[in-house]
Scaffold this motif. Structure first.
Motif, PDB file in Angstrom:
ATOM      1  N   SER A   1    -120.234  33.028   1.899  1.00 31.33           N
ATOM      2  CA  SER A   1    -121.520  33.098   2.596  1.00 31.33           C
ATOM      3  C   SER A   1    -121.848  34.540   2.984  1.00 31.33           C
ATOM      4  O   SER A   1    -122.972  35.009   2.786  1.00 31.33           O
ATOM      5  CB  SER A   1    -121.464  32.212   3.841  1.00 31.33           C
ATOM      6  N   ARG A   2    -120.851  35.264   3.514  1.00 25.22           N
ATOM      7  CA  ARG A   2    -121.096  36.661   3.876  1.00 25.22           C
ATOM      8  C   ARG A   2    -121.428  37.482   2.636  1.00 25.22           C
ATOM      9  O   ARG A   2    -122.299  38.340   2.653  1.00 25.22           O
ATOM     10  CB  ARG A   2    -119.881  37.248   4.602  1.00 25.22           C
ATOM     11  N   TYR A   3    -120.703  37.175   1.538  1.00 26.84           N
ATOM     12  CA  TYR A   3    -120.995  37.868   0.280  1.00 26.84           C
ATOM     13  C   TYR A   3    -122.461  37.642  -0.119  1.00 26.84           C
ATOM     14  O   TYR A   3    -123.181  38.584  -0.457  1.00 26.84           O
ATOM     15  CB  TYR A   3    -120.067  37.372  -0.831  1.00 26.84           C
ATOM     16  N   LEU A   4    -122.888  36.399  -0.057  1.00 30.86           N
ATOM     17  CA  LEU A   4    -124.253  36.063  -0.496  1.00 30.86           C
ATOM     18  C   LEU A   4    -125.300  36.666   0.420  1.00 30.86           C
ATOM     19  O   LEU A   4    -126.439  36.899   0.015  1.00 30.86           O
ATOM     20  CB  LEU A   4    -124.431  34.545  -0.557  1.00 30.86           C
ATOM     21  N   ASN A   5    -124.914  36.918   1.666  1.00 26.47           N
ATOM     22  CA  ASN A   5    -125.881  37.480   2.598  1.00 26.47           C
ATOM     23  C   ASN A   5    -125.782  38.997   2.708  1.00 26.47           C
ATOM     24  O   ASN A   5    -126.211  39.581   3.682  1.00 26.47           O
ATOM     25  CB  ASN A   5    -125.744  36.813   3.965  1.00 26.47           C
ATOM     26  N   GLY A   6    -125.226  39.636   1.724  1.00 26.45           N
ATOM     27  CA  GLY A   6    -125.296  41.088   1.673  1.00 26.45           C
ATOM     28  C   GLY A   6    -123.955  41.794   1.626  1.00 26.45           C
ATOM     29  O   GLY A   6    -123.899  43.015   1.557  1.00 26.45           O
ATOM     30  N   GLY A   7    -122.864  41.042   1.666  1.00 25.18           N
ATOM     31  CA  GLY A   7    -121.569  41.656   1.405  1.00 25.18           C
ATOM     32  C   GLY A   7    -120.904  42.321   2.592  1.00 25.18           C
ATOM     33  O   GLY A   7    -119.927  43.042   2.434  1.00 25.18           O
ATOM     34  N   HIS A   8    -121.410  42.087   3.844  1.00 32.84           N
ATOM     35  CA  HIS A   8    -120.757  42.713   4.987  1.00 32.84           C
ATOM     36  C   HIS A   8    -119.400  42.067   5.239  1.00 32.84           C
ATOM     37  O   HIS A   8    -119.258  40.859   5.191  1.00 32.84           O
ATOM     38  CB  HIS A   8    -121.624  42.566   6.236  1.00 32.84           C
ATOM     39  N   TRP A   9    -118.417  42.903   5.515  1.00 25.93           N
ATOM     40  CA  TRP A   9    -117.088  42.431   5.877  1.00 25.93           C
ATOM     41  C   TRP A   9    -116.440  41.623   4.757  1.00 25.93           C
ATOM     42  O   TRP A   9    -115.664  40.719   4.998  1.00 25.93           O
ATOM     43  CB  TRP A   9    -117.114  41.575   7.175  1.00 25.93           C
ATOM     44  N   VAL A  10    -116.800  41.950   3.525  1.00 28.31           N
ATOM     45  CA  VAL A  10    -116.135  41.319   2.392  1.00 28.31           C
ATOM     46  C   VAL A  10    -115.418  42.431   1.624  1.00 28.31           C
ATOM     47  O   VAL A  10    -116.033  43.442   1.281  1.00 28.31           O
ATOM     48  CB  VAL A  10    -117.142  40.599   1.467  1.00 28.31           C
ATOM     49  N   SER A  11    -114.113  42.263   1.383  1.00 24.58           N
ATOM     50  CA  SER A  11    -113.344  43.311   0.699  1.00 24.58           C
ATOM     51  C   SER A  11    -113.766  43.414  -0.752  1.00 24.58           C
ATOM     52  O   SER A  11    -114.363  42.483  -1.317  1.00 24.58           O
ATOM     53  CB  SER A  11    -111.854  42.987   0.772  1.00 24.58           C
ATOM     54  N   ALA A  12    -113.484  44.563  -1.370  1.00 18.75           N
ATOM     55  CA  ALA A  12    -113.819  44.774  -2.773  1.00 18.75           C
ATOM     56  C   ALA A  12    -113.129  43.713  -3.625  1.00 18.75           C
ATOM     57  O   ALA A  12    -113.721  43.177  -4.566  1.00 18.75           O
ATOM     58  CB  ALA A  12    -113.388  46.176  -3.210  1.00 18.75           C
ATOM     59  N   GLU A  13    -111.873  43.386  -3.268  1.00 20.58           N
ATOM     60  CA  GLU A  13    -111.099  42.404  -4.042  1.00 20.58           C
ATOM     61  C   GLU A  13    -111.770  41.025  -3.964  1.00 20.58           C
ATOM     62  O   GLU A  13    -111.996  40.371  -4.980  1.00 20.58           O
ATOM     63  CB  GLU A  13    -109.668  42.366  -3.487  1.00 20.58           C
ATOM     64  N   SER A  14    -112.138  40.606  -2.763  1.00 17.00           N
ATOM     65  CA  SER A  14    -112.798  39.309  -2.607  1.00 17.00           C
ATOM     66  C   SER A  14    -114.140  39.291  -3.333  1.00 17.00           C
ATOM     67  O   SER A  14    -114.500  38.300  -3.963  1.00 17.00           O
ATOM     68  CB  SER A  14    -113.014  38.994  -1.123  1.00 17.00           C
ATOM     69  N   SER A  15    -114.877  40.396  -3.244  1.00 18.51           N
ATOM     70  CA  SER A  15    -116.171  40.465  -3.921  1.00 18.51           C
ATOM     71  C   SER A  15    -115.995  40.207  -5.407  1.00 18.51           C
ATOM     72  O   SER A  15    -116.770  39.479  -6.025  1.00 18.51           O
ATOM     73  CB  SER A  15    -116.814  41.839  -3.720  1.00 18.51           C
ATOM     74  N   LYS A  16    -114.927  40.806  -5.969  1.00 10.72           N
ATOM     75  CA  LYS A  16    -114.680  40.645  -7.396  1.00 10.72           C
ATOM     76  C   LYS A  16    -114.381  39.182  -7.722  1.00 10.72           C
ATOM     77  O   LYS A  16    -114.915  38.605  -8.658  1.00 10.72           O
ATOM     78  CB  LYS A  16    -113.489  41.541  -7.792  1.00 10.72           C
ATOM     79  N   LEU A  17    -113.520  38.573  -6.917  1.00 10.96           N
ATOM     80  CA  LEU A  17    -113.154  37.170  -7.148  1.00 10.96           C
ATOM     81  C   LEU A  17    -114.387  36.277  -7.019  1.00 10.96           C
ATOM     82  O   LEU A  17    -114.571  35.337  -7.787  1.00 10.96           O
ATOM     83  CB  LEU A  17    -112.077  36.742  -6.128  1.00 10.96           C
ATOM     84  N   ILE A  18    -115.237  36.578  -6.039  1.00 11.14           N
ATOM     85  CA  ILE A  18    -116.405  35.728  -5.803  1.00 11.14           C
ATOM     86  C   ILE A  18    -117.413  35.861  -6.937  1.00 11.14           C
ATOM     87  O   ILE A  18    -117.955  34.872  -7.417  1.00 11.14           O
ATOM     88  CB  ILE A  18    -117.056  36.069  -4.434  1.00 11.14           C
ATOM     89  N   THR A  19    -117.666  37.111  -7.391  1.00 15.85           N
ATOM     90  CA  THR A  19    -118.642  37.244  -8.485  1.00 15.85           C
ATOM     91  C   THR A  19    -118.129  36.526  -9.730  1.00 15.85           C
ATOM     92  O   THR A  19    -118.912  35.899 -10.441  1.00 15.85           O
ATOM     93  CB  THR A  19    -118.926  38.717  -8.836  1.00 15.85           C
ATOM     94  N   ARG A  20    -116.798  36.590  -9.974  1.00 15.82           N
ATOM     95  CA  ARG A  20    -116.261  35.899 -11.144  1.00 15.82           C
ATOM     96  C   ARG A  20    -116.430  34.385 -10.966  1.00 15.82           C
ATOM     97  O   ARG A  20    -116.846  33.682 -11.892  1.00 15.82           O
ATOM     98  CB  ARG A  20    -114.783  36.260 -11.349  1.00 15.82           C
ATOM     99  N   ALA A  21    -116.162  33.887  -9.753  1.00 10.03           N
ATOM    100  CA  ALA A  21    -116.274  32.448  -9.498  1.00 10.03           C
ATOM    101  C   ALA A  21    -117.727  31.978  -9.628  1.00 10.03           C
ATOM    102  O   ALA A  21    -117.995  30.881 -10.114  1.00 10.03           O
ATOM    103  CB  ALA A  21    -115.726  32.127  -8.101  1.00 10.03           C
ATOM    104  N   ILE A  22    -118.643  32.821  -9.207  1.00  8.30           N
ATOM    105  CA  ILE A  22    -120.062  32.460  -9.330  1.00  8.30           C
ATOM    106  C   ILE A  22    -120.423  32.308 -10.805  1.00  8.30           C
ATOM    107  O   ILE A  22    -121.094  31.364 -11.215  1.00  8.30           O
ATOM    108  CB  ILE A  22    -120.948  33.521  -8.643  1.00  8.30           C
ATOM    109  N   ARG A  23    -119.939  33.258 -11.610  1.00  8.02           N
ATOM    110  CA  ARG A  23    -120.205  33.165 -13.057  1.00  8.02           C
ATOM    111  C   ARG A  23    -119.593  31.897 -13.647  1.00  8.02           C
ATOM    112  O   ARG A  23    -120.218  31.173 -14.403  1.00  8.02           O
ATOM    113  CB  ARG A  23    -119.607  34.377 -13.772  1.00  8.02           C
TER     114      ARG A  23
END
Lengths: 351, 351
Positions: free
Chosen positions: B30-52
């Motif tokens: 949810s934080r990632y989708l709302n602009g990425g605050h307080w989301v680590s680079a590693e988590s961001s990567k995992l989340i974008t892959r999961a979204i795909r």
């Protein structure tokens, strides 16, 4: 597959689901999604309702399987709005890319980043909206726009050479080196010997490629009499005001300047202002050349000698390069020829 | 429900599916989708892959259930790019709306329509991209932009009064009538008696509301001596050139003109050009007033008397009105106060 799949496994609503719910053919839904040609008002209404009810969302993965593309390309400009509107190159690019896409019945959405937070929001939008690719311009390394878009798996082509990332980011660029070389040879042929350079910001081709190629061409020139030399270089930020400030500093340091090359037309205008304020005439005392052939280069006095970028051609190549990446995963770099446009600012009366 | 549902029934991937696949919490997604605050680079990567991989796509229906909004608003301007870049009001609006959204950590995408085909493509994008609402500006009735967006069920607020559709389309507008009335009273107080009006296109408030209110105020005025009168009206298209052409025609038909009210500042500039070409001085021979207080109104000579629109306030009200529609389905119309700005173009020296 379907039988083995648990009931919890997600299945995206498809175009068939929409067609069934709307009571129309999948072909009609497809035509609706591709711009609404030959779809009646009544069918359009049923289809939009069915899209809402099924939760159908076009995304690049799903639509690629069907048509090879989603129909929408995002143009992401990594500049704050004020800067975006100030630079005539962005206008030329947006118009040209919009035209190139519209000619293929595809749409463009424009996102302005300009800081790290906006770049993060842009990334989220790109991931979740289903655009099928992104054209980027003016990326500032510290906003990590390229990294964000690539990590999201979205096809990406940059306008201009992506400084330092040329082997990882596809790009379409004007032939910066050739343009700078043409300008150097022209200024020297017109008699300039002590030449100053006003470069763009270091993250952009105008901050590196153009000044480097210009300096190399001056160094390599074989002219009669005094050898031409680049006697000073300052960086601006592409605005008129930054060109004026850079020229002032250069004039104070090197009063003997007889030629100035600015990495874009707006900074060249600023340099001309500074020269005037210093009591010097263009082109009588100092020759001035710009880059881009942007709006007003050929209308404001003195008419500006510059290097023309062909934005129409650049836009066509951008869309082609993006399609190759979407369709075949192929990354291509394209260099578009430039042209020296000689006007009054480098031609002394009677010469 | 789940047990009764056929295996073919579509189920959209949810934020939980993405979180499970990425191995992170739904809060992180949810934080990632709302602009990425307080989301680590590693988590961001995992989340974008999961979204795909899951095919998760945020859409207004799904995201509304969760957060009340999708995070992105489309600004749809029904003008061709060249016209968009030419009019300083669009710049002011885009900057203000972008700022108002960014302050709430939301993003804006910009779509330029400008013809019926582009409007159809914009509709398709709005339906399939999951933006949670649209701000529209400069809608041309023949492109059916309002109808398309409303039929698609997308919340919509227009900038300015939607001529003829005020009871169906939510809008935020400057107080056009009050602005026109203030300008009429000012011109009359400064001595104008035979006043010409340069209106905007008929589909826009400057083509109807502003000239009508101006004319009504002149008719209602109780002045000493000769009664002030609107002796002629021509329509322009908001460009400088159209103002110049309209003023030429008006001057040929009514050489006795001593005041001009133009429905925007650019047409007022064009009128001043035409007056100069006709050998008349502003303000000595003819008083000229504009509308908008756009860029350059207060910097170019003669400094222009005009009606100031508060674009910052308008943008705030637009976002508020859109949120009310998204959250509660409530359609609101907001009128924002204006201010008369008196400068040189209506004040005779020594008066």
């Amino acid at each position: 597959m379907a039988a083995a799949r648990s009931d919890r496994a997600p299945r995206r609503p498809t175009i068939s689901d929409v067609a069934r719910r709307a009571g129309v053919s999948t072909g009609t839904v497809s035509r609706y999604l591709n711009g609404g040609h030959w779809v009646s008002a009544e069918s359009s209404k049923l289809i939009t309702r069915a899209i809402r009810e099924t939760g159908y969302v076009a995304n690049s993965t799903a639509r690629q399987l069907r048509t090879g593309r989603s129909g929408t390309v995002a143009f992401v400009v990594d500049e704050a709005p004020a800067r975006f509107f100030e630079d005539p190159n962005f206008e030329a690019l947006v118009v040209a890319v919009g035209d190139a896409l519209a000619a293929r019945d595809r749409s463009m959405v424009l996102l302005l980043a300009g800081d790290a937070q906006s770049a993060a929001r842009a990334e989220t939008f790109l991931v979740t909206s289903g655009v099928d690719g992104a054209v980027t311009a003016s990326a500032h390394p510290e906003h990590q726009l390229f990294e964000r878009i690539q990590a999201a798996g979205i096809p990406l082509v940059n306008v201009g050479s992506p400084t330092g990332l040329e082997d990882r980011i596809a790009f379409v660029a004007a032939d910066e080196r050739e343009g700078a070389r043409l300008m150097a040879e022209h200024l020297i042929a017109q008699g300039a010997r002590r030449i100053a350079v006003i470069a763009g910001p270091a993250h952009s081709p105008g901050g590196t490629l153009r000044p480097d190629a210009f300096t190399a061409a001056v160094d390599a020139s074989a002219s009669e009499g005094a050898a031409p030399v680049v006697i000073g270089l300052r960086h601006g930020d592409y605005t008129v005001e930054s060109g004026r400030a850079a020229a002032r500093t250069l004039l104070a340091e090197h009063p003997e300047i007889d030629g100035i090359f600015a990495a874009n037309d707006q900074m060249a205008r600023g340099a001309i202002d500074a020269l005037r304020e210093d009591g010097r005439s263009v082109p009588e005392d100092v020759l001035v050349g710009g880059f881009d052939d942007s709006a007003f280069a050929g209308t404001e006095v003195p008419l500006l000698t510059t290097v023309r970028q062909d934005f129409g051609r650049i836009a066509e190549e951008l869309v082609d390069a993006l399609d190759k990446q979407i369709d075949a995963g192929v990354r291509t770099n394209v260099i578009v020829p430039v042209q020296l446009v000689v006007r009054d600012s480098t031609v002394r009366p009677g010469s």
